[in-house]
Design an enzyme around this catalytic site. Structure first.
Site, short mmCIF file in Angstrom:
data_model
loop_
_atom_site.label_atom_id
_atom_site.label_comp_id
_atom_site.label_asym_id
_atom_site.label_seq_id
_atom_site.Cartn_x
_atom_site.Cartn_y
_atom_site.Cartn_z
N MET A 14 15.27 37.42 22.47
CA MET A 14 14.93 36.07 22.92
C MET A 14 14.55 36.07 24.40
O MET A 14 13.60 35.39 24.80
CB MET A 14 16.12 35.12 22.70
CG MET A 14 16.45 34.89 21.26
SD MET A 14 15.10 34.15 20.31
CE MET A 14 15.17 32.44 20.82
N ASP A 33 18.52 42.46 33.18
CA ASP A 33 19.41 43.03 32.15
C ASP A 33 20.35 44.00 32.84
O ASP A 33 20.34 44.13 34.07
CB ASP A 33 18.60 43.69 31.01
CG ASP A 33 19.33 43.62 29.66
OD1 ASP A 33 20.43 44.20 29.57
OD2 ASP A 33 18.81 42.99 28.73
N VAL A 90 22.05 36.32 26.85
CA VAL A 90 22.82 37.53 26.54
C VAL A 90 23.48 37.31 25.18
O VAL A 90 23.42 36.22 24.63
CB VAL A 90 23.86 37.84 27.65
CG1 VAL A 90 23.18 38.00 29.00
CG2 VAL A 90 24.97 36.80 27.71
N GLU A 92 25.77 36.52 21.89
CA GLU A 92 26.50 35.28 21.59
C GLU A 92 28.02 35.48 21.66
O GLU A 92 28.72 35.40 20.64
CB GLU A 92 26.05 34.80 20.20
CG GLU A 92 26.48 33.41 19.80
CD GLU A 92 25.68 32.30 20.47
OE1 GLU A 92 24.98 32.54 21.47
OE2 GLU A 92 25.80 31.17 19.99
N LYS A 97 29.31 35.26 28.19
CA LYS A 97 28.45 34.21 28.77
C LYS A 97 29.16 33.52 29.93
O LYS A 97 28.54 33.23 30.96
CB LYS A 97 28.03 33.20 27.69
CG LYS A 97 26.98 33.76 26.71
CD LYS A 97 26.43 32.69 25.80
CE LYS A 97 25.59 33.23 24.66
NZ LYS A 97 24.20 33.50 24.98
N SER A 119 23.10 29.71 20.61
CA SER A 119 22.78 29.04 19.34
C SER A 119 23.92 28.14 18.92
O SER A 119 23.73 27.26 18.08
CB SER A 119 22.60 30.07 18.22
OG SER A 119 21.69 31.04 18.58
N HIS A 140 18.03 25.55 23.95
CA HIS A 140 18.04 26.38 22.75
C HIS A 140 16.62 26.54 22.19
O HIS A 140 16.07 25.62 21.59
CB HIS A 140 18.97 25.74 21.70
CG HIS A 140 19.14 26.56 20.47
ND1 HIS A 140 19.34 26.03 19.22
CD2 HIS A 140 19.11 27.91 20.29
CE1 HIS A 140 19.44 27.00 18.34
NE2 HIS A 140 19.30 28.15 18.96
N GLU A 152 15.89 22.66 21.82
CA GLU A 152 16.96 21.67 21.86
C GLU A 152 17.55 21.70 23.28
O GLU A 152 17.98 22.76 23.75
CB GLU A 152 18.06 22.01 20.85
CG GLU A 152 17.61 21.88 19.40
CD GLU A 152 18.69 22.25 18.39
OE1 GLU A 152 18.79 21.60 17.36
OE2 GLU A 152 19.44 23.23 18.63
N ASN A 190 20.57 23.70 13.33
CA ASN A 190 21.43 24.55 12.50
C ASN A 190 22.43 23.72 11.70
O ASN A 190 22.81 24.08 10.59
CB ASN A 190 22.17 25.57 13.36
CG ASN A 190 21.26 26.72 13.75
OD1 ASN A 190 20.29 26.99 13.06
ND2 ASN A 190 21.55 27.37 14.86
N1 LIG Z 1 17.69 36.07 17.89
C1 LIG Z 1 17.55 34.82 17.50
O1 LIG Z 1 16.93 34.50 16.47
C2 LIG Z 1 18.08 33.70 18.37
C3 LIG Z 1 17.54 32.42 18.25
C4 LIG Z 1 18.00 31.41 19.10
C5 LIG Z 1 18.99 31.70 20.01
N2 LIG Z 1 19.52 32.97 20.08
C6 LIG Z 1 20.56 33.21 21.09
O2 LIG Z 1 19.97 33.92 22.18
C7 LIG Z 1 20.94 34.76 22.79
C8 LIG Z 1 20.41 36.17 22.84
O3 LIG Z 1 20.11 36.61 21.55
P1 LIG Z 1 19.15 37.87 21.27
O4 LIG Z 1 18.92 37.86 19.81
O5 LIG Z 1 18.02 37.86 22.21
O6 LIG Z 1 20.15 39.06 21.67
P2 LIG Z 1 19.77 40.60 22.00
O7 LIG Z 1 20.96 41.37 21.61
O8 LIG Z 1 18.45 40.95 21.42
O9 LIG Z 1 19.61 40.61 23.60
C9 LIG Z 1 20.67 40.41 24.48
C10 LIG Z 1 20.36 41.16 25.76
O10 LIG Z 1 21.34 40.79 26.73
C11 LIG Z 1 21.62 41.96 27.49
N3 LIG Z 1 22.90 41.83 28.19
C12 LIG Z 1 24.15 42.05 27.74
N4 LIG Z 1 25.04 41.86 28.74
C13 LIG Z 1 24.32 41.52 29.85
C14 LIG Z 1 24.67 41.23 31.18
N5 LIG Z 1 25.94 41.23 31.58
N6 LIG Z 1 23.68 40.93 32.06
C15 LIG Z 1 22.38 40.93 31.67
N7 LIG Z 1 22.00 41.23 30.40
C16 LIG Z 1 22.96 41.50 29.51
C17 LIG Z 1 21.61 43.07 26.45
O11 LIG Z 1 21.47 44.35 27.09
C18 LIG Z 1 20.40 42.67 25.62
O12 LIG Z 1 19.21 43.24 26.13
C19 LIG Z 1 22.21 34.59 21.97
O13 LIG Z 1 23.03 33.62 22.57
C20 LIG Z 1 21.69 34.09 20.64
O14 LIG Z 1 22.67 33.33 19.94
C21 LIG Z 1 19.07 33.97 19.31
#
Ligand SMILES: NC(=O)c1ccc[n+]([C@@H]2O[C@H](COP(=O)([O-])OP(=O)(O)OC[C@H]3O[C@@H](n4cnc5c(N)ncnc54)[C@H](O)[C@@H]3O)[C@@H](O)[C@H]2O)c1
Length: 408
Positions: A14, A33, A90, A92, A97, A119, A140, A152, A190
């Protein structure tokens, strides 16, 4: 407040898409990151998204290179001193967070907005980790964030109206469709989606219809894909987490159909694990003895004849949950309809779920729900607002007033 410079924390799926979206609208953005490798991976994703535009003739290579200069990688907060808005993306996990929000609170200038792409986690709980909860807000995005229009915008308990307005304006500047969603479990999309997916699962395990029949029926209704194809794409594990949060907040009506647990035992997570409700890769379209066994075991223990499947059995739980959201002032009726079209693929031709309810007629919606309560129990219990609307004569399109006004 105008956003001159933004940042995204978390360069995963994301985060990278959100950074691309921000840079595309001409705003410089830092993508942070934990280490250089992950930052580079995120930057490569951003480049890939732009490259696809170039390949489709939507931009030139020069334009792409110029947009790419807007995105800078980071592994620390040294560049955050003049950032106006951060989107945290980052994993969930609340504790992680909250830690990030504490760090951002230290690193960012006084007026900066701290937004989270969570989410399902509480925005109030993220705000509580900072000394400026009035500047913490949910933002969101939906996957894929560079394509899906809906955002959202979720205020926590202490978020200021100014921050909500600024976040909505910022989302619009990204060419998105923001809707304000007052904080509740699952937010809006959701929360409405899961009862629909869950009812599809109940239908399947009862033998009311087959996988394919249910998916085909919902596509004929106008959805871009059926509920089981959607679950397989979202990932079963992701859906299970959201259901857990919804159940915790709303209790029994969100209780997952038992077939979910069986799918989890079989580690059938969806497209990403090679099989979910359907099989993928080499086994796509092949007979599926494991799923047949699961369905046969439900059939063997069923103590009543399968109830007939109907499209409304899946649509009514969405309508009912949407009305509960109105009742709790989660958002407006117009925003519900916008959200289900832009976020869930609800057929646009039907105008959204509440316009559809008005078209069907609210007394009919109520009597169908009451009929389903008799068969399936309280998860179909009609929301009190539905009854109040009917009592007030707001019966829908035929009465020229329902959730919307049809007088002109
Ligand atoms: N994937 C989806 O479909 C989706 C949709 C809407 C919302 N979300 C939300 O978006 C957020 C991220 O989801 P994602 O699917 O992109 O996850 P992901 O696992 O693909 O990416 C998360 C990234 O955060 C990095 N990270 C971890 N700790 C960190 C830190 N301390 N500092 C900086 N970076 C750090 C990780 O290295 C990773 O690259 C979550 O809260 C998820 O619920 C996801």
């Amino acid at each position: 407040m105008y956003i001159y410079k933004a940042a995204v924390v978390g360069a995963g799926t994301m985060g990278a898409e959100i950074a691309q979206t921000i840079s595309f609208s001409g705003i410089p953005v830092l993508l942070k990151d934990v280490d250089r490798a992950r930052v580079e991976q995120g930057l490569a994703t951003v480049r890939k998204i732009y490259q696809r535009r170039v390949d489709r003739g939507k931009m030139t290579v020069d334009e792409m290179e110029s947009k790419l200069t807007m995105v800078q990688g980071a592994t620390d907060y040294s560049g955050f001193k003049d950032v106006d808005l951060v989107v945290e993306a980052v994993p969930e996990k609340l504790a992680l967070k909250q830690q990030i929000f504490r760090e951002l609170d230290e690193a960012l200038p006084q007026n900066a907005i701290l937004a989270s792409n969570t989410s399902s986690l509480s925005i109030s709980a993220l705000g509580g980790a900072t000394k400026r909860p009035h500047q913490v807000v949910g933002m969101h995005f939906f996957y894929p964030a560079h394509i899906m229009k809906l955002v959202e915008v979720i205020p926590g308990l202490e978020t200021s109206e100014e921050v909500v307005a600024d976040t909505i304006a910022f989302s619009e500047s990204l060419r998105k469709l923001p809707i304000r969603v007052n904080e509740c479990a699952g937010f809006l999309v959701n929360r409405i989606l899961m009862p629909y997916l869950n009812e599809a699962a109940f239908c399947l395990q009862e033998g009311a219809a087959s996988l394919r029949e249910i998916d085909d029926a919902m596509v004929s209704f106008g959805f871009p894909m059926g509920p089981f194809t959607l679950v397989d794409n979202l990932g079963f594990d992701v859906c299970a987490e959201v259901v857990k949060i919804l159940m915790d907040a709303f209790g029994g009506r969100m209780a997952p159909a038992p077939i979910w647990a069986r799918m989890a035992e079989l580690k059938r997570l969806g497209v990403k694990s090679g099989a979910g409700f359907y099989q993928y890769g080499d086994r796509s379209g092949q007979p599926d003895p494991d799923l047949d066994k699961v369905l046969a075991s439900f059939k063997a223990t069923a103590n009543k004849k399968p109830t007939p499947f109907s499209v409304h059995r899946l649509v009514l739980p969405m309508i009912n949950e949407a009305i509960r959201c109105l009742e709790e002032h989660v958002c407006t009726a117009a925003d519900v309809d916008l959200a289900v079209i832009a976020g869930l693929g609800f057929p646009q031709a039907k105008g959204g779920i509440l316009h559809y309810a008005d078209e069907v007629g609210l007394p009919k919606v109520l009597s169908e729900l009451e009929g389903l309560v008799q068969i399936h129990g309280e998860r179909f219990w009609p929301s009190p607002l539905l009854k109040r609307k009917i009592a007030a004569g707001h019966a829908g399109v035929s009465a020229k007033k329902g959730f919307f006004d049809y007088t002109s």
